[in-house]
Scaffold this motif. Structure first.
Motif, short mmCIF file in Angstrom:
data_model
loop_
_atom_site.label_atom_id
_atom_site.label_comp_id
_atom_site.label_asym_id
_atom_site.label_seq_id
_atom_site.Cartn_x
_atom_site.Cartn_y
_atom_site.Cartn_z
N VAL A 13 1.64 9.65 -10.15
CA VAL A 13 1.25 9.15 -8.83
C VAL A 13 -0.09 8.43 -8.91
O VAL A 13 -0.26 7.34 -8.39
N ARG A 14 -1.04 9.05 -9.60
CA ARG A 14 -2.37 8.43 -9.74
C ARG A 14 -2.30 7.14 -10.55
O ARG A 14 -2.98 6.17 -10.26
N ARG A 15 -1.46 7.11 -11.59
CA ARG A 15 -1.31 5.92 -12.41
C ARG A 15 -0.70 4.77 -11.61
O ARG A 15 -1.10 3.62 -11.74
N ALA A 16 0.26 5.09 -10.73
CA ALA A 16 0.97 4.05 -9.99
C ALA A 16 0.22 3.60 -8.73
O ALA A 16 0.50 2.51 -8.21
N ALA A 17 -0.72 4.40 -8.24
CA ALA A 17 -1.40 4.08 -6.97
C ALA A 17 -2.07 2.70 -6.97
O ALA A 17 -1.89 1.93 -6.03
N PRO A 18 -2.85 2.33 -7.99
CA PRO A 18 -3.47 1.00 -7.95
C PRO A 18 -2.45 -0.14 -7.99
O PRO A 18 -2.61 -1.15 -7.31
N ALA A 19 -1.39 0.04 -8.78
CA ALA A 19 -0.37 -1.01 -8.87
C ALA A 19 0.36 -1.18 -7.54
O ALA A 19 0.66 -2.31 -7.13
N ILE A 20 0.61 -0.09 -6.85
CA ILE A 20 1.29 -0.17 -5.55
C ILE A 20 0.36 -0.80 -4.53
O ILE A 20 0.76 -1.66 -3.74
N ALA A 21 -0.91 -0.38 -4.52
CA ALA A 21 -1.87 -0.92 -3.55
C ALA A 21 -2.09 -2.42 -3.74
O ALA A 21 -2.24 -3.16 -2.77
N LYS A 22 -2.09 -2.88 -4.99
CA LYS A 22 -2.32 -4.30 -5.27
C LYS A 22 -1.06 -5.14 -5.13
O LYS A 22 -1.13 -6.36 -5.21
N GLY A 23 0.09 -4.49 -4.95
CA GLY A 23 1.34 -5.23 -4.78
C GLY A 23 2.02 -5.60 -6.08
O GLY A 23 2.88 -6.47 -6.09
N HIS A 24 1.67 -4.94 -7.20
CA HIS A 24 2.29 -5.24 -8.48
C HIS A 24 3.68 -4.61 -8.62
O HIS A 24 4.44 -5.00 -9.49
N VAL A 25 3.98 -3.63 -7.77
CA VAL A 25 5.31 -3.01 -7.76
C VAL A 25 6.10 -3.69 -6.66
O VAL A 25 5.62 -3.84 -5.54
N ASP A 26 7.32 -4.12 -6.97
CA ASP A 26 8.15 -4.85 -6.02
C ASP A 26 8.69 -3.88 -4.96
O ASP A 26 9.63 -3.13 -5.21
N ILE A 27 8.06 -3.90 -3.78
CA ILE A 27 8.44 -3.03 -2.67
C ILE A 27 8.70 -3.91 -1.46
O ILE A 27 7.88 -4.78 -1.14
N PRO A 28 9.83 -3.71 -0.76
CA PRO A 28 10.07 -4.49 0.46
C PRO A 28 8.94 -4.28 1.47
O PRO A 28 8.37 -3.19 1.58
N SER A 29 8.60 -5.31 2.21
CA SER A 29 7.44 -5.24 3.11
C SER A 29 7.64 -4.23 4.24
O SER A 29 6.65 -3.69 4.74
N ASP A 30 8.88 -3.95 4.64
CA ASP A 30 9.05 -2.97 5.71
C ASP A 30 8.96 -1.53 5.21
O ASP A 30 8.98 -0.60 6.01
N TRP A 31 8.83 -1.32 3.92
CA TRP A 31 8.59 0.02 3.38
C TRP A 31 7.10 0.36 3.38
O TRP A 31 6.73 1.52 3.32
N ARG A 32 6.25 -0.63 3.46
CA ARG A 32 4.81 -0.44 3.32
C ARG A 32 4.17 -0.15 4.68
O ARG A 32 4.68 -0.53 5.71
N THR A 33 3.02 0.51 4.66
CA THR A 33 2.28 0.77 5.89
C THR A 33 1.17 -0.25 6.12
O THR A 33 0.54 -0.23 7.17
N ASP A 34 0.94 -1.11 5.15
CA ASP A 34 -0.15 -2.08 5.26
C ASP A 34 0.36 -3.50 5.53
O ASP A 34 -0.37 -4.46 5.32
N THR A 35 1.59 -3.63 6.01
CA THR A 35 2.14 -4.94 6.37
C THR A 35 2.60 -4.91 7.82
O THR A 35 2.93 -3.84 8.35
N PRO A 36 2.64 -6.04 8.49
CA PRO A 36 3.13 -6.07 9.87
C PRO A 36 4.57 -5.58 9.99
O PRO A 36 4.90 -4.86 10.95
N ASP A 37 5.42 -5.92 9.03
CA ASP A 37 6.81 -5.45 9.08
C ASP A 37 6.88 -3.93 8.99
O ASP A 37 7.66 -3.29 9.70
N GLY A 38 6.10 -3.35 8.10
CA GLY A 38 6.09 -1.90 7.94
C GLY A 38 5.56 -1.19 9.17
O GLY A 38 6.11 -0.17 9.60
N ARG A 39 4.47 -1.71 9.75
CA ARG A 39 3.92 -1.09 10.96
C ARG A 39 4.90 -1.21 12.13
O ARG A 39 5.04 -0.27 12.92
N ARG A 40 5.59 -2.34 12.22
CA ARG A 40 6.58 -2.54 13.27
C ARG A 40 7.74 -1.55 13.11
O ARG A 40 8.18 -0.92 14.07
#
Length: 137
Positions: free
Chosen positions: A72-99
């Motif tokens: 989890v700690r190893r993956a945290a920076p990659a996820i935060a920087k967007g290096h892991v391919d995650i749909p925008s509505d899965w994230r909490t830091d995008t308008p789609d995710g917040r919506r």
């Protein structure tokens, strides 16, 4: 990723750090809680699941997940920087995710309110029927 162990790799016997719950991982990653296991798979994070057994026609038990703390700690920076391919509505830091989070919470609250109103209405209907039958000769 070179530091990622194979999925079948046994855990070391001297591991002291407990695995993280979904609540703890949700605080570390900008990902909606429902999608944590999917993001963990995409980021090569080891995940343990328990529960989820079938209850036949009653559905299934809830499934709970725990996540390897080092992964989890190893993956945290990659996820935060967007290096892991995650749909925008899965994230909490995008308008789609917040919506999606807003509408999910709103629908759950409205459904709960309607269910409680239906139960109270049914109880009042039963109580009124009993009172009516007791007063009629």
């Amino acid at each position: 990723m070179p530091n990622t162990p194979e999925p079948g790799t046994p855990e070391s016997g001297h591991e002291e750090e407990p695995w993280l719950s979904s609540n703890e991982v949700a605080k570390l990653w900008p990902v909606r809680k429902d999608w944590l296991p999917g993001v963990a798979r995409r980021a090569d994070v080891r995940v343990r699941s328990f529960g989820g057994a079938s209850r036949g026609t009653w559905g299934a038990e809830p499934t709970f997940y725990s996540f390897h703390p080092g992964d989890v700690r190893r993956a945290a920076p990659a996820i935060a920087k967007g290096h892991v391919d995650i749909p925008s509505d899965w994230r909490t830091d995008t308008p789609d995710g917040r919506r999606a989070e807003f509408w999910g919470a709103l629908i759950a609250r409205v459904a709960s309110t309607l269910f409680i109103a239906a139960v109270l209405g049914g109880l009042l209907l039963i109580l009124g029927t009993v009172i009516f039958l007791l007063t009629v000769e």
